[in-house]
Design an enzyme around this catalytic site. Structure first.
Site, short mmCIF file in Angstrom:
data_model
loop_
_atom_site.label_atom_id
_atom_site.label_comp_id
_atom_site.label_asym_id
_atom_site.label_seq_id
_atom_site.Cartn_x
_atom_site.Cartn_y
_atom_site.Cartn_z
N ARG A 56 -4.34 0.93 -17.25
CA ARG A 56 -4.74 0.53 -15.81
C ARG A 56 -5.75 -0.52 -15.95
O ARG A 56 -5.71 -1.69 -15.41
CB ARG A 56 -5.21 1.57 -15.01
CG ARG A 56 -4.24 2.98 -14.81
CD ARG A 56 -3.45 3.06 -13.90
NE ARG A 56 -2.22 2.11 -14.24
CZ ARG A 56 -1.26 2.48 -15.20
NH1 ARG A 56 -1.43 3.84 -15.75
NH2 ARG A 56 -0.21 1.86 -15.49
N ASN A 87 -9.78 2.13 -3.54
CA ASN A 87 -9.07 1.67 -4.82
C ASN A 87 -10.22 1.59 -6.14
O ASN A 87 -11.23 1.41 -5.70
CB ASN A 87 -8.60 0.18 -4.57
CG ASN A 87 -7.39 0.08 -3.35
OD1 ASN A 87 -6.78 1.23 -3.33
ND2 ASN A 87 -7.17 -1.24 -2.91
N VAL A 88 -9.67 1.79 -6.98
CA VAL A 88 -10.65 1.61 -8.27
C VAL A 88 -10.69 0.12 -8.84
O VAL A 88 -11.31 -0.12 -9.87
CB VAL A 88 -10.37 2.74 -9.24
CG1 VAL A 88 -10.62 4.17 -8.66
CG2 VAL A 88 -8.92 2.57 -9.77
N HIS A 104 -13.57 6.22 -4.58
CA HIS A 104 -12.87 6.87 -5.75
C HIS A 104 -13.16 6.40 -7.31
O HIS A 104 -12.77 6.67 -8.09
CB HIS A 104 -11.37 6.82 -5.77
CG HIS A 104 -10.73 7.86 -4.55
ND1 HIS A 104 -9.54 7.62 -3.93
CD2 HIS A 104 -11.55 8.69 -3.73
CE1 HIS A 104 -9.43 8.24 -2.91
NE2 HIS A 104 -10.54 8.95 -2.81
P1 OAD Z 1 -0.34 5.47 -1.71
O1 OAD Z 1 0.36 5.12 -2.98
O2 OAD Z 1 -0.82 7.04 -1.22
O3 OAD Z 1 -0.27 4.53 -0.60
C1 OAD Z 1 -0.06 3.31 -0.54
C2 OAD Z 1 0.29 2.96 0.92
O4 OAD Z 1 0.49 1.57 0.70
C3 OAD Z 1 1.65 3.42 1.26
O5 OAD Z 1 1.19 3.82 2.87
C4 OAD Z 1 2.68 2.03 1.44
O6 OAD Z 1 3.39 2.00 2.46
C5 OAD Z 1 1.44 0.86 1.64
N1 OAD Z 1 2.17 -0.23 1.05
C6 OAD Z 1 2.86 -0.54 0.04
N2 OAD Z 1 2.97 -2.05 -0.31
C7 OAD Z 1 1.98 -2.54 0.61
C8 OAD Z 1 1.83 -3.88 0.86
N3 OAD Z 1 2.22 -4.72 0.19
N4 OAD Z 1 0.85 -4.06 1.88
C9 OAD Z 1 0.53 -3.17 2.75
N5 OAD Z 1 0.65 -1.91 2.47
C10 OAD Z 1 1.43 -1.65 1.41
O7 OAD Z 1 -1.87 4.95 -1.98
P2 OAD Z 1 -3.20 5.52 -1.38
O8 OAD Z 1 -3.17 5.85 -0.08
O9 OAD Z 1 -4.41 4.07 -1.61
O10 OAD Z 1 -6.69 8.35 -5.83
O11 OAD Z 1 -3.71 6.62 -2.27
C11 OAD Z 1 -4.99 7.25 -2.14
C12 OAD Z 1 -5.43 7.82 -3.43
O12 OAD Z 1 -4.45 8.63 -4.15
C13 OAD Z 1 -5.80 6.89 -4.59
O13 OAD Z 1 -7.00 6.34 -4.39
C14 OAD Z 1 -5.71 7.62 -5.65
C15 OAD Z 1 -4.41 8.41 -5.49
O14 OAD Z 1 -4.22 9.56 -6.09
C16 OAD Z 1 -7.25 8.88 -7.13
O15 OAD Z 1 -6.84 8.46 -8.15
C17 OAD Z 1 -8.41 9.68 -7.15
#
Ligand code: OAD
Length: 231
Positions: A56, A87-88, A104
């Site tokens: 990553r 985001n990391v 995170h």
């Molecule tokens: P997710 O993968 O759960 O969600 C990503 C979101 O981004 C979804 O709602 C998509 O619809 C949206 N998306 C996709 N493409 C997009 C774009 N071009 N513009 C805007 N939105 C878009 O990711 P997170 O919610 O960030 O933690 O996940 C939360 C945490 O889960 C992360 O920080 C990570 C993960 O496990 C750790 O690893 C500790």
């Protein structure tokens, strides 16, 4: 100055070429989340975990902030802006945002398994760690990431900022992961809230909420223009 808090997730970096976690083709489809992103996973197979984050990190040095990261910086002309990111990556930093809180952890950093205050930043040329790489006190280095099952030390600060905001903007997060997902519940009743995400995020009972169902680059431009006009 009015206060804006942005809660960003993987979706804001998707258009920079970083995979999200839970979308089709996302990282958690390819990797077992508990194997690579939990403290139990680290204990069981640290080599696998290190390899996952090395890959990553290597990719992070090859991507750039996109228009959504850059447009958010423009808001700082007229608002106090705090970015609370799950985001990391460091794309908000590289875009030029000045107040960024990483809930995170940070991919470019690694830390001691003995003393969590011993944190080291890796460079593009030296972006990997291996089993046997140690801190100055001699203990194994690990990714500076908050794994599942670990506490989220920055959440208290994030709640404080959220409680004070006038405007709260959620960008590109499925709101699946707590405590980050609970921040919306701490927004002042009358604050203006936005959710920018191409998918309909299931959020109910939140007052003054505008959903903008577009990609981040489009949605952030719309919201930033609206906020700069009304400031
Ligand atoms: P997710 O993968 O759960 O969600 C990503 C979101 O981004 C979804 O709602 C998509 O619809 C949206 N998306 C996709 N493409 C997009 C774009 N071009 N513009 C805007 N939105 C878009 O990711 P997170 O919610 O960030 O933690 O996940 C939360 C945490 O889960 C992360 O920080 C990570 C993960 O496990 C750790 O690893 C500790």
């Amino acid at each position: 100055m009015k206060r804006v808090v942005v809660l960003s997730g993987a979706g804001i970096s998707a258009e920079s070429g970083i995979k999200t976690f839970r979308d089709a083709g996302g990282l958690w489809e390819e990797h077992d989340i508990m194997e690579v992103a939990s403290y139990e996973g680290w204990k069981k197979n640290p080599e696998l975990v290190i390899r996952f984050y090395n890959a990553r990190r290597k990719q992070l040095f090859e991507v750039e902030p996109n228009k959504a990261h850059l447009d958010l910086v423009k808001l700082e002309k007229k608002y106090h802006v705090d970015i609370v990111t799950q985001n990391v990556d460091d794309l908000h930093e590289r875009a030029g945002s000045t107040h960024i809180l990483h809930l995170h952890g940070e991919l470019k950093k690694v830390r001691s398994t003995l003393d969590e205050k011993l944190i080291y930043e890796l460079s593009k040329e030296n972006c990997e760690i291996q089993i046997g790489d140690t801190c100055e006190k001699g203990s194994q280095l690990r990714p500076h990431i908050v794994w599942f099952g670990e506490s989220v030390p920055m959440i208290a600060e994030a709640v404080k900022l959220t409680e004070l905001c006038d405007i709260f903007i959620v960008i590109g997060t499925s709101l699946n992961v707590y405590p980050a997902a609970s921040l919306l519940n701490y927004t002042p009743y009358n604050a203006q809230k936005y959710i920018i995400d191409p998918h309909d995020t299931p959020v109910f009972g939140v007052k003054n909420l505008k959903k903008i169902m577009t990609k981040a680059t489009e949605g952030v431009a719309i919201v930033v223009e609206e906020l700069l006009k009304s400031a």
